[in-house]
Design a protein around this motif. Structure first.
Motif, PDB file in Angstrom:
ATOM      1  N   LEU A 183      70.258  35.067  53.693  1.00 50.01           N
ATOM      2  CA  LEU A 183      70.253  36.168  53.589  1.00 50.01           C
ATOM      3  C   LEU A 183      71.040  37.028  54.840  1.00 50.01           C
ATOM      4  O   LEU A 183      71.825  37.959  54.707  1.00 50.01           O
ATOM      5  CB  LEU A 183      68.873  36.778  53.693  1.00 50.01           C
ATOM      6  CG  LEU A 183      68.009  36.423  52.224  1.00 50.01           C
ATOM      7  CD1 LEU A 183      66.684  36.940  52.247  1.00 50.01           C
ATOM      8  CD2 LEU A 183      68.771  37.424  50.924  1.00 50.01           C
ATOM      9  N   LEU A 184      70.749  36.577  56.037  1.00 53.59           N
ATOM     10  CA  LEU A 184      71.348  37.216  57.221  1.00 53.59           C
ATOM     11  C   LEU A 184      72.966  37.015  57.060  1.00 53.59           C
ATOM     12  O   LEU A 184      73.911  37.736  57.507  1.00 53.59           O
ATOM     13  CB  LEU A 184      71.102  36.499  58.651  1.00 53.59           C
ATOM     14  CG  LEU A 184      69.775  37.142  59.247  1.00 53.59           C
ATOM     15  CD1 LEU A 184      69.394  36.112  60.296  1.00 53.59           C
ATOM     16  CD2 LEU A 184      70.339  38.271  59.677  1.00 53.59           C
ATOM     17  N   ALA A 185      73.458  35.677  56.693  1.00 54.31           N
ATOM     18  CA  ALA A 185      74.875  35.514  56.306  1.00 54.31           C
ATOM     19  C   ALA A 185      75.358  36.519  55.298  1.00 54.31           C
ATOM     20  O   ALA A 185      76.612  36.903  55.384  1.00 54.31           O
ATOM     21  CB  ALA A 185      75.090  34.069  55.971  1.00 54.31           C
ATOM     22  N   LEU A 186      74.698  36.695  54.529  1.00 52.19           N
ATOM     23  CA  LEU A 186      75.041  37.611  53.306  1.00 52.19           C
ATOM     24  C   LEU A 186      75.218  38.996  53.801  1.00 52.19           C
ATOM     25  O   LEU A 186      76.043  39.639  53.551  1.00 52.19           O
ATOM     26  CB  LEU A 186      74.337  37.338  52.151  1.00 52.19           C
ATOM     27  CG  LEU A 186      74.422  36.152  51.204  1.00 52.19           C
ATOM     28  CD1 LEU A 186      73.160  36.227  50.025  1.00 52.19           C
ATOM     29  CD2 LEU A 186      75.766  36.162  50.399  1.00 52.19           C
ATOM     30  N   TRP A 187      74.171  39.445  54.452  1.00 50.46           N
ATOM     31  CA  TRP A 187      74.352  40.811  55.343  1.00 50.46           C
ATOM     32  C   TRP A 187      75.675  41.049  56.099  1.00 50.46           C
ATOM     33  O   TRP A 187      76.226  41.998  56.137  1.00 50.46           O
ATOM     34  CB  TRP A 187      72.898  40.745  56.042  1.00 50.46           C
ATOM     35  CG  TRP A 187      73.076  42.008  56.960  1.00 50.46           C
ATOM     36  CD1 TRP A 187      73.039  42.334  58.320  1.00 50.46           C
ATOM     37  CD2 TRP A 187      72.614  43.542  56.313  1.00 50.46           C
ATOM     38  NE1 TRP A 187      73.228  43.432  58.700  1.00 50.46           N
ATOM     39  CE2 TRP A 187      72.900  44.160  57.639  1.00 50.46           C
ATOM     40  CE3 TRP A 187      72.574  44.129  55.360  1.00 50.46           C
ATOM     41  CZ2 TRP A 187      72.930  45.529  57.570  1.00 50.46           C
ATOM     42  CZ3 TRP A 187      72.580  45.355  55.054  1.00 50.46           C
ATOM     43  CH2 TRP A 187      72.665  46.120  56.343  1.00 50.46           C
TER      44      TRP A 187
END
Length: 151
Positions: free
Chosen positions: A66-70
């Motif tokens: 999720l952080l990478a996508l954010w």
């Protein structure tokens, strides 16, 4: 800012910040000349993001994704939605298992006299034995057996 202030601002303990750095979830903060970590606003944002995701029960692996996508402004939102939907399905399955546990324990507790006698359907059910009060009906296992099979 130092780790204590980053912890206060994000709601993540200094110990967990160090842990997140050690597992690569959070990039290690640069060090000052005195070797103190030097966190910035982005670090605090990432830590707050991690805390909120943890509060929702996401795993460390899911939070990393999720952080990478954010951080990827060109991300397809379907990937984020897939992670969230998979997590919802997992939560619903865990809730169903917990509800089964509650029903099994309720059934066993109701079958127990809770008096001075040594016989106890709760212990018998936990041991996987049939109880007279919680016995099978029409050849079907009782709730204690069903709950044990699902765990």
């Amino acid at each position: 800012m130092r780790i204590g202030e980053a912890a206060t601002r994000s709601g993540v303990s200094a110990k967990m910040i160090r842990h997140y750095e050690s597992i690569g979830l959070l990039a290690p903060a640069p060090r000052r000349d005195n070797s103190y970590r030097d966190f910035d606003a982005r670090d605090v944002h990432d830590l707050t993001f991690i805390r909120r995701a943890r509060d929702l029960g996401f795993s460390i692996e899911e939070i990393g994704r999720l952080l990478a996508l954010w951080r990827d402004r060109d991300r397809p939102s379907r990937e984020v939605k897939e992670i969230a939907q998979a997590h919802v399905a997992d939560l619903e399955a865990r809730i169903a298992r917990m509800q089964d546990m509650v029903e099994t324990l309720r059934h066993l507790s109701e079958a127990c006299a809770g008096d001075e006698r040594p016989d106890c359907p709760i212990l018998t059910g936990l041991a996987g034995e049939k109880t007279k009060a919680a016995g099978s009906h029409a050849g079907q296992p009782d709730q204690a057996d069903q709950g044990a099979d699902q765990r």
